[in-house]
Write a protein that holds these residues in place. Structure first.
Motif, PDB file in Angstrom:
ATOM      1  N   GLN A  49      -6.297   4.954   5.311  1.00  0.00           N
ATOM      2  CA  GLN A  49      -6.661   3.777   5.297  1.00  0.00           C
ATOM      3  C   GLN A  49      -5.996   3.259   4.320  1.00  0.00           C
ATOM      4  OE1 GLN A  49     -11.215   4.769   5.412  1.00  0.00           O
ATOM      5  NE2 GLN A  49     -10.960   3.651   7.175  1.00  0.00           N
ATOM      6  N   ILE A  50      -5.674   3.767   2.752  1.00  0.00           N
ATOM      7  CA  ILE A  50      -5.640   3.248   1.807  1.00  0.00           C
ATOM      8  C   ILE A  50      -4.051   2.845   1.784  1.00  0.00           C
ATOM      9  CG2 ILE A  50      -5.421   3.466  -0.678  1.00  0.00           C
ATOM     10  CD1 ILE A  50      -7.383   5.513  -0.889  1.00  0.00           C
ATOM     11  N   LEU A  51      -3.001   3.297   2.658  1.00  0.00           N
ATOM     12  CA  LEU A  51      -1.781   3.520   3.176  1.00  0.00           C
ATOM     13  C   LEU A  51      -1.895   1.896   3.730  1.00  0.00           C
ATOM     14  CD1 LEU A  51      -0.055   6.127   2.783  1.00  0.00           C
ATOM     15  CD2 LEU A  51       0.068   5.029   1.461  1.00  0.00           C
ATOM     16  N   PHE A  52      -2.493   1.724   4.338  1.00  0.00           N
ATOM     17  CA  PHE A  52      -2.474   1.199   5.452  1.00  0.00           C
ATOM     18  C   PHE A  52      -2.888  -1.019   4.815  1.00  0.00           C
ATOM     19  CE2 PHE A  52      -4.344  -1.580   8.893  1.00  0.00           C
ATOM     20  CZ  PHE A  52      -3.179  -2.013  10.037  1.00  0.00           C
ATOM     21  N   LEU A  53      -4.155  -0.606   3.905  1.00  0.00           N
ATOM     22  CA  LEU A  53      -4.994  -1.761   3.451  1.00  0.00           C
ATOM     23  C   LEU A  53      -3.699  -1.938   2.302  1.00  0.00           C
ATOM     24  CD1 LEU A  53      -8.370  -0.709   2.982  1.00  0.00           C
ATOM     25  CD2 LEU A  53      -7.055  -2.756   4.346  1.00  0.00           C
ATOM     26  N   SER A  54      -2.683  -0.525   1.238  1.00  0.00           N
ATOM     27  CA  SER A  54      -1.615  -1.216   0.633  1.00  0.00           C
ATOM     28  C   SER A  54      -0.157  -2.174   1.036  1.00  0.00           C
ATOM     29  CB  SER A  54      -1.258   0.017  -0.040  1.00  0.00           C
ATOM     30  OG  SER A  54      -2.272   0.142  -0.995  1.00  0.00           O
ATOM     31  N   LYS A  55      -0.085  -1.937   2.645  1.00  0.00           N
ATOM     32  CA  LYS A  55       1.478  -2.770   3.067  1.00  0.00           C
ATOM     33  C   LYS A  55       0.340  -4.244   3.518  1.00  0.00           C
ATOM     34  CE  LYS A  55       4.296  -2.048   6.805  1.00  0.00           C
ATOM     35  NZ  LYS A  55       4.533  -0.541   8.054  1.00  0.00           N
ATOM     36  N   LEU A  56      -0.608  -3.764   4.360  1.00  0.00           N
ATOM     37  CA  LEU A  56      -0.714  -5.478   4.591  1.00  0.00           C
ATOM     38  C   LEU A  56      -1.374  -6.523   3.372  1.00  0.00           C
ATOM     39  CD1 LEU A  56      -4.389  -4.965   7.218  1.00  0.00           C
ATOM     40  CD2 LEU A  56      -2.357  -5.640   7.094  1.00  0.00           C
ATOM     41  N   LEU A  57      -1.661  -5.739   2.034  1.00  0.00           N
ATOM     42  CA  LEU A  57      -1.856  -6.566   0.911  1.00  0.00           C
ATOM     43  C   LEU A  57      -0.327  -6.691   0.495  1.00  0.00           C
ATOM     44  CD1 LEU A  57      -4.637  -4.724  -0.868  1.00  0.00           C
ATOM     45  CD2 LEU A  57      -5.814  -6.706   1.004  1.00  0.00           C
ATOM     46  N   GLN A  58       0.583  -6.199   0.789  1.00  0.00           N
ATOM     47  CA  GLN A  58       1.817  -6.259   0.204  1.00  0.00           C
ATOM     48  C   GLN A  58       2.993  -6.979   0.895  1.00  0.00           C
ATOM     49  OE1 GLN A  58       3.556  -5.330  -2.811  1.00  0.00           O
ATOM     50  NE2 GLN A  58       0.866  -4.884  -3.600  1.00  0.00           N
ATOM     51  N   ASN A  59       2.415  -7.457   1.877  1.00  0.00           N
ATOM     52  CA  ASN A  59       3.407  -7.969   3.157  1.00  0.00           C
ATOM     53  C   ASN A  59       4.421  -7.853   2.982  1.00  0.00           C
ATOM     54  OD1 ASN A  59       1.304  -9.485   4.257  1.00  0.00           O
ATOM     55  ND2 ASN A  59       0.777 -10.872   2.565  1.00  0.00           N
ATOM     56  N   ASP A  60       5.909  -9.053   2.513  1.00  0.00           N
ATOM     57  CA  ASP A  60       6.964  -8.627   2.631  1.00  0.00           C
ATOM     58  C   ASP A  60       7.659  -7.343   1.168  1.00  0.00           C
ATOM     59  OD1 ASP A  60       7.814 -10.021   5.272  1.00  0.00           O
ATOM     60  OD2 ASP A  60       7.396 -11.745   3.454  1.00  0.00           O
ATOM     61  N   ASN A  61       6.744  -7.500   0.187  1.00  0.00           N
ATOM     62  CA  ASN A  61       7.092  -6.462  -0.681  1.00  0.00           C
ATOM     63  C   ASN A  61       6.827  -5.168  -0.617  1.00  0.00           C
ATOM     64  OD1 ASN A  61       7.327  -9.353  -2.398  1.00  0.00           O
ATOM     65  ND2 ASN A  61       5.882  -8.821  -2.774  1.00  0.00           N
ATOM     66  N   TRP A  62       6.435  -3.996   0.613  1.00  0.00           N
ATOM     67  CA  TRP A  62       5.944  -3.218   0.712  1.00  0.00           C
ATOM     68  C   TRP A  62       7.582  -2.017   0.442  1.00  0.00           C
ATOM     69  CZ3 TRP A  62       2.153   0.154   0.789  1.00  0.00           C
ATOM     70  CH2 TRP A  62       2.527   1.281   0.921  1.00  0.00           C
ATOM     71  N   GLN A  63       7.646  -1.409  -0.018  1.00  0.00           N
ATOM     72  CA  GLN A  63       8.476  -0.637   0.224  1.00  0.00           C
ATOM     73  C   GLN A  63       7.877   0.749   0.628  1.00  0.00           C
ATOM     74  OE1 GLN A  63      11.965  -1.195  -1.166  1.00  0.00           O
ATOM     75  NE2 GLN A  63      11.173  -3.493  -1.197  1.00  0.00           N
ATOM     76  N   PRO A  64       8.576   1.371   1.682  1.00  0.00           N
ATOM     77  CA  PRO A  64       8.029   2.624   1.598  1.00  0.00           C
ATOM     78  C   PRO A  64       9.207   3.583   0.557  1.00  0.00           C
ATOM     79  CG  PRO A  64      10.789   1.767   3.626  1.00  0.00           C
ATOM     80  CD  PRO A  64       8.916   0.498   2.468  1.00  0.00           C
ATOM     81  N   LEU A  65       7.755   4.675   0.616  1.00  0.00           N
ATOM     82  CA  LEU A  65       9.058   6.386   0.002  1.00  0.00           C
ATOM     83  C   LEU A  65      10.098   6.645   0.328  1.00  0.00           C
ATOM     84  CD1 LEU A  65       4.897   7.445  -0.908  1.00  0.00           C
ATOM     85  CD2 LEU A  65       6.351   5.812  -2.301  1.00  0.00           C
TER      86      LEU A  65
END
Length: 65
Positions: A49-65
């Motif tokens: 859940q935390i990862l999903f919300l983080s990805k939603l909040l970061q939009n295009d800035n999301w960097q997968p590990l």
């Protein structure tokens, strides 16, 4: 306390007799093993859940590990 820490010490002490202990969570009966597994799955669910919300909040800035 030895180097294993509190959690592992408790698990080791229950190793031979853990199946006879009963734990109640929300009025449901669990063995020690079932209760530990239930908690691990709960942590996993919350982390996703935390990862999903983080990805939603970061939009295009999301960097997968």
């Amino acid at each position: 306390m030895n180097k294993d820490g509190l959690f592992l010490n408790i698990i080791k002490s229950l190793k031979n007799s853990g199946s006879k202990y009963v734990i109640y969570i929300r009025n449901q009966e669990y063995t020690v093993t079932e209760a530990i597994n239930r908690q691990i799955y709960h942590y996993r669910y919350r982390i996703v859940q935390i990862l999903f919300l983080s990805k939603l909040l970061q939009n295009d800035n999301w960097q997968p590990l």
